[in-house]
Motif scaffolding. Structure first.
Motif, short mmCIF file in Angstrom:
data_model
loop_
_atom_site.label_atom_id
_atom_site.label_comp_id
_atom_site.label_asym_id
_atom_site.label_seq_id
_atom_site.Cartn_x
_atom_site.Cartn_y
_atom_site.Cartn_z
N PHE A 169 -13.56 4.48 2.74
CA PHE A 169 -12.79 4.93 1.59
C PHE A 169 -11.32 4.53 1.66
O PHE A 169 -10.59 4.63 0.69
CB PHE A 169 -12.90 6.45 1.44
N TYR A 170 -10.87 4.11 2.82
CA TYR A 170 -9.48 3.69 2.99
C TYR A 170 -9.37 2.80 4.22
O TYR A 170 -10.30 2.71 5.04
CB TYR A 170 -8.54 4.89 3.12
N GLY B 35 1.73 9.96 9.75
CA GLY B 35 1.01 9.09 8.84
C GLY B 35 1.85 8.71 7.64
O GLY B 35 2.55 9.55 7.07
N LEU B 36 1.80 7.45 7.25
CA LEU B 36 2.49 6.96 6.06
C LEU B 36 1.47 6.30 5.14
O LEU B 36 0.61 5.53 5.59
CB LEU B 36 3.57 5.94 6.44
N SER B 37 1.55 6.60 3.86
CA SER B 37 0.64 6.03 2.88
C SER B 37 1.22 4.74 2.30
O SER B 37 2.39 4.71 1.89
CB SER B 37 0.40 7.04 1.75
N PHE C 43 2.37 5.91 14.98
CA PHE C 43 2.39 5.90 13.52
C PHE C 43 1.03 5.44 13.01
O PHE C 43 0.43 4.52 13.56
CB PHE C 43 3.46 4.95 12.98
N GLU C 44 0.56 6.10 11.96
CA GLU C 44 -0.64 5.67 11.26
C GLU C 44 -0.25 5.20 9.87
O GLU C 44 0.35 5.94 9.10
CB GLU C 44 -1.66 6.80 11.14
N LEU C 45 -0.60 3.97 9.54
CA LEU C 45 -0.39 3.43 8.20
C LEU C 45 -1.75 3.38 7.52
O LEU C 45 -2.69 2.78 8.05
CB LEU C 45 0.21 2.03 8.28
N SER C 46 -1.88 4.00 6.36
CA SER C 46 -3.18 4.03 5.71
C SER C 46 -3.05 3.90 4.20
O SER C 46 -2.06 4.33 3.61
CB SER C 46 -3.93 5.31 6.05
#
Length: 222
Positions: free
Chosen positions: A198-199, A168-170, A212-215
């Motif tokens: 919330f996001y 995960g990448l913020s 990959f998770e982009l959040s």
């Protein structure tokens, strides 16, 4: 990172095969070696990951995890110690360190990290246990808290019961939309942007199958 439900599988190429946890100093590694001895937790000899001392150990599923020293690290700072922990504050685990991705096509994953996700290639080193080259990519302020290490085809035959599903990448909402456009421009399928109240988040797989998770950062004031 996110761990799947137990699966009885082997380490292979094209997977997220290890992650690391940050401790304040080199001596903290020794402190944890003593704790591992007390608790009969398997560990290996201290090695170096990108120039930093690291202690490999194995969790209850047989997965390799690294404790990595922050003694000579620069970049994203450590978190705050927990007053209720039974580990001394000066030795506690205070953050997530580099994630190690094992791929068969290092160049493909490297291209996604740099050309789509804006990570910078900052260094390389040899992973002695496998004899394979590792390329280091950095996001944000960098250091152990902002690195992805891409390993060329390191394979372990050790079984483990739960693999790591995704990295995960913020990102900001604006950047999330930009990355979506970039993925579409090179024909990489994605999940579309989902509003989780919330996001917001988006998932995609690189050409090697790494998820990959982009959040965006959660906003609990909504």
């Amino acid at each position: 990172i996110e761990v799947a439900n137990p699966l009885s599988i082997k380490y292979t190429t094209d997977e997220i095969y290890a992650y690391s946890l940050r401790v304040p100093t080199d001596y903290s590694l020794y402190v944890f070696k003593l704790r591992f001895d007390e608790m009969n937790i398997k560990y290996d000899t201290v090695i170096k990951l990108n120039g930093r001392h690291a202690l490999p150990f194995y969790d209850c599923d047989g997965r390799c995890v690294y404790l990595i020293s922050d003694e000579h690290n620069k970049g994203i700072p450590l978190g705050e110690p927990d007053d209720d922990s039974n580990v001394d504050a000066i030795h506690q685990i205070l953050g997530l360190g580099p994630v190690l991705i094992n791929v068969s096509e290092q160049l493909l994953t490297s291209s996604i990290l740099t050309q789509v996700l804006d990570l910078k290639h900052t260094s390389s080193y040899q992973l002695a246990a496998h004899g394979n080259g590792v390329q280091v990519f950095t996001s944000g302020d960098g250091g152990s808290g902002g690195e992805i290490h891409v390993v060329q085809g390191a394979v372990s035959e050790n079984k483990h019961s739960a693999n790591i599903e995704q990295v995960g990448l913020s990102v900001t909402e604006e950047v999330l939309s930009e990355y979506k456009k970039r993925l579409e421009s090179i024909n990489i399928p994605h999940s579309e942007i989902s509003d989780r109240k919330f996001y917001k988040t988006l998932f995609f797989k690189d050409p090697c199958g790494i998820v990959f998770e982009l959040s965006t950062k959660p906003d609990f004031n909504l």
